[in-house]
Design an enzyme around this catalytic site. Structure first.
Site, PDB file in Angstrom:
ATOM      1  N   ARG A  58      17.391  -8.920   4.636  1.00 28.07           N
ATOM      2  CA  ARG A  58      16.010  -9.177   4.527  1.00 28.07           C
ATOM      3  C   ARG A  58      15.517 -10.499   3.543  1.00 28.07           C
ATOM      4  O   ARG A  58      14.754 -11.210   4.101  1.00 28.07           O
ATOM      5  CB  ARG A  58      15.310  -8.118   3.499  1.00 28.07           C
ATOM      6  CG  ARG A  58      15.480  -6.288   4.056  1.00 28.07           C
ATOM      7  CD  ARG A  58      14.691  -6.097   5.121  1.00 28.07           C
ATOM      8  NE  ARG A  58      15.162  -6.859   6.294  1.00 28.07           N
ATOM      9  CZ  ARG A  58      16.327  -6.468   7.163  1.00 28.07           C
ATOM     10  NH1 ARG A  58      16.777  -5.641   6.700  1.00 28.07           N
ATOM     11  NH2 ARG A  58      16.460  -7.087   8.278  1.00 28.07           N
ATOM     12  N   HIS A 106       6.179  -4.300  -7.300  1.00 30.09           N
ATOM     13  CA  HIS A 106       7.620  -3.891  -6.737  1.00 30.09           C
ATOM     14  C   HIS A 106       8.769  -4.609  -6.684  1.00 30.09           C
ATOM     15  O   HIS A 106       9.642  -4.632  -6.034  1.00 30.09           O
ATOM     16  CB  HIS A 106       7.202  -2.986  -5.587  1.00 30.09           C
ATOM     17  CG  HIS A 106       6.292  -2.164  -5.379  1.00 30.09           C
ATOM     18  ND1 HIS A 106       5.612  -1.469  -4.205  1.00 30.09           N
ATOM     19  CD2 HIS A 106       5.932  -1.129  -6.256  1.00 30.09           C
ATOM     20  CE1 HIS A 106       4.932  -0.427  -4.620  1.00 30.09           C
ATOM     21  NE2 HIS A 106       5.017  -0.399  -5.903  1.00 30.09           N
TER      22      HIS A 106
HETATM   23  P1  NAD Z   1       2.664   0.308   4.323  1.00 25.91           P
HETATM   24  O1  NAD Z   1       3.752  -0.092   5.361  1.00 25.91           O
HETATM   25  O2  NAD Z   1       2.575   1.674   3.931  1.00 25.91           O
HETATM   26  O3  NAD Z   1       1.352   0.082   5.094  1.00 25.91           O
HETATM   27  C1  NAD Z   1       0.784  -1.121   5.816  1.00 25.91           C
HETATM   28  C2  NAD Z   1      -0.478  -1.295   6.394  1.00 25.91           C
HETATM   29  O4  NAD Z   1      -0.760  -2.632   6.752  1.00 25.91           O
HETATM   30  C3  NAD Z   1      -0.992  -0.125   6.993  1.00 25.91           C
HETATM   31  O5  NAD Z   1      -2.007   0.389   6.374  1.00 25.91           O
HETATM   32  C4  NAD Z   1      -1.269  -0.904   8.208  1.00 25.91           C
HETATM   33  O6  NAD Z   1      -2.459  -0.273   9.142  1.00 25.91           O
HETATM   34  C5  NAD Z   1      -1.777  -2.367   7.650  1.00 25.91           C
HETATM   35  N1  NAD Z   1      -1.514  -3.441   8.638  1.00 25.91           N
HETATM   36  C6  NAD Z   1      -0.578  -3.686   9.563  1.00 25.91           C
HETATM   37  N2  NAD Z   1      -0.679  -4.607  10.154  1.00 25.91           N
HETATM   38  C7  NAD Z   1      -1.844  -5.264   9.509  1.00 25.91           C
HETATM   39  C8  NAD Z   1      -2.331  -6.663   9.929  1.00 25.91           C
HETATM   40  N3  NAD Z   1      -1.895  -7.633  10.564  1.00 25.91           N
HETATM   41  N4  NAD Z   1      -3.377  -6.985   8.992  1.00 25.91           N
HETATM   42  C9  NAD Z   1      -3.727  -6.305   8.198  1.00 25.91           C
HETATM   43  N5  NAD Z   1      -3.301  -4.765   7.738  1.00 25.91           N
HETATM   44  C10 NAD Z   1      -2.167  -4.613   8.578  1.00 25.91           C
HETATM   45  O7  NAD Z   1       2.879  -0.779   3.210  1.00 25.91           O
HETATM   46  P2  NAD Z   1       2.272  -0.750   1.653  1.00 25.91           P
HETATM   47  O8  NAD Z   1       1.111  -0.119   1.555  1.00 25.91           O
HETATM   48  O9  NAD Z   1       2.464  -2.107   1.260  1.00 25.91           O
HETATM   49  O10 NAD Z   1       3.273   0.229   1.022  1.00 25.91           O
HETATM   50  C11 NAD Z   1       4.823   0.270   1.182  1.00 25.91           C
HETATM   51  C12 NAD Z   1       5.784  -0.419   0.397  1.00 25.91           C
HETATM   52  O11 NAD Z   1       6.462  -1.337   1.304  1.00 25.91           O
HETATM   53  C13 NAD Z   1       5.503  -1.273  -0.584  1.00 25.91           C
HETATM   54  O12 NAD Z   1       6.006  -0.914  -1.854  1.00 25.91           O
HETATM   55  C14 NAD Z   1       6.175  -2.550  -0.564  1.00 25.91           C
HETATM   56  O13 NAD Z   1       7.049  -2.772  -1.614  1.00 25.91           O
HETATM   57  C15 NAD Z   1       7.103  -2.061   0.680  1.00 25.91           C
HETATM   58  N6  NAD Z   1       7.196  -3.192   1.571  1.00 25.91           N
HETATM   59  C16 NAD Z   1       7.089  -4.674   1.611  1.00 25.91           C
HETATM   60  C17 NAD Z   1       7.194  -5.212   2.416  1.00 25.91           C
HETATM   61  C18 NAD Z   1       6.914  -7.029   2.182  1.00 25.91           C
HETATM   62  O14 NAD Z   1       7.340  -7.520   1.097  1.00 25.91           O
HETATM   63  N7  NAD Z   1       6.644  -7.785   3.289  1.00 25.91           N
HETATM   64  C19 NAD Z   1       7.514  -5.003   3.940  1.00 25.91           C
HETATM   65  C20 NAD Z   1       7.583  -3.539   4.047  1.00 25.91           C
HETATM   66  C21 NAD Z   1       7.556  -2.846   2.902  1.00 25.91           C
END
Ligand code: NAD
Length: 228
Positions: A58, A106
């Site tokens: 990652r 996180h």
């Molecule tokens: P989640 O995966 O639960 O939810 C993601 C949300 O983003 C969904 O509601 C979805 O509808 C929305 N979404 C998808 N595409 C989108 C777009 N183009 N624009 C706006 N919204 C969009 O993620 P979460 O709520 O952040 O919680 C999950 C956990 O996942 C967090 O604790 C985080 O630490 C971790 N996480 C982090 C990453 C990262 O750092 N990029 C990636 C994956 C998961």
């Protein structure tokens, strides 16, 4: 223009269009892994090498993606307002876009920490954490991320930030992960709450303005509006 305190709570959705998949968007699998197999302390106890490899991949991938127009618009918002970004993301795309005030609820992919002492952590950039690499106490290094089932040490600081918001913008989070999701309800009554998420549910945050749009479309428009 009056300078206001704009607090932006972001989740994985804001980074989706940069090429980092969300958890829920891939049917509960994260890069073909079940979340409980890679993002829990039990998984690390069971198979630390596999968990380290997963996070090493990652971290390496993070180097090859770029902040998108939503991250960049939030950095531009600082030209007219006091902006606090509170992110659940472990990526560094807000910082790379230019945001200067980012609280990572996180943790951060680009940091390693002691598995014995949560307060001992170091920047490692995009490099790997290997088995046998230890902190000064002699315990194995691990990613400096908060896994499911672990305490969230930055939660009190985040609640404090949200409690002084004039505007709370919530972008790309399912609000399914606790305690982070409580923050959506921590803004003072006078604050305007705006939600940007294609899957946002009506009524989840009473009184909020909801945009069921992708972040790269809606966030730059909202930033233009807030900058007047
Ligand atoms: P989640 O995966 O639960 O939810 C993601 C949300 O983003 C969904 O509601 C979805 O509808 C929305 N979404 C998808 N595409 C989108 C777009 N183009 N624009 C706006 N919204 C969009 O993620 P979460 O709520 O952040 O919680 C999950 C956990 O996942 C967090 O604790 C985080 O630490 C971790 N996480 C982090 C990453 C990262 O750092 N990029 C990636 C994956 C998961």
């Amino acid at each position: 223009m009056d300078r206001r305190h704009i607090v932006v709570l972001t989740g994985a959705g804001i980074s989706a269009e940069s090429g980092i998949p969300t958890f829920r968007g891939s049917g509960g699998l994260w890069f073909k892994h079940r979340i409980e197999d890679v993002a829990t302390p039990e998984a690390f106890d069971r198979d630390p090498e596999m968990v380290l490899t997963f996070y090493n991949q990652r971290r390496a991938q993070l180097q090859s993606v770029e902040p998108n127009t939503a991250h960049k618009a939030l950095a531009r918002l600082e030209q007219g307002h006091r902006v606090s970004v509170v992110t659940q993301n472990v990526d560094n795309l807000h910082e790379r876009a230019g945001s200067t005030n980012v609280l990572h609820l996180h943790g951060q992919l680009c940091r390693a920490r002691s598995s014995a002492d949560p307060d001992w952590a170091v920047d490692i950039g995009y490099g790997s954490i290997r088995m046998g690499q230890t902190c000064p106490l002699g315990s194995q290094l691990r990613p400096d991320v908060v896994w499911f089932g672990e305490p969230v040490p930055m939660m009190d600081a985040a609640r404090e930030v949200v409690s002084t918001a004039d505007v709370l913008m919530i972008v790309g989070t399912s609000l399914a992960v606790y305690p982070a999701a409580y923050l959506a309800h921590d803004a003072p009554p006078r604050a305007e709450v705006i939600v940007v998420d294609p899957e946002a549910q009506a009524g989840k945050i009473p009184g909020a303005r909801i945009y069921r749009d992708k972040a790269t479309l809606r966030v730059p428009l909202l930033v233009d509006e807030l900058l007047g």
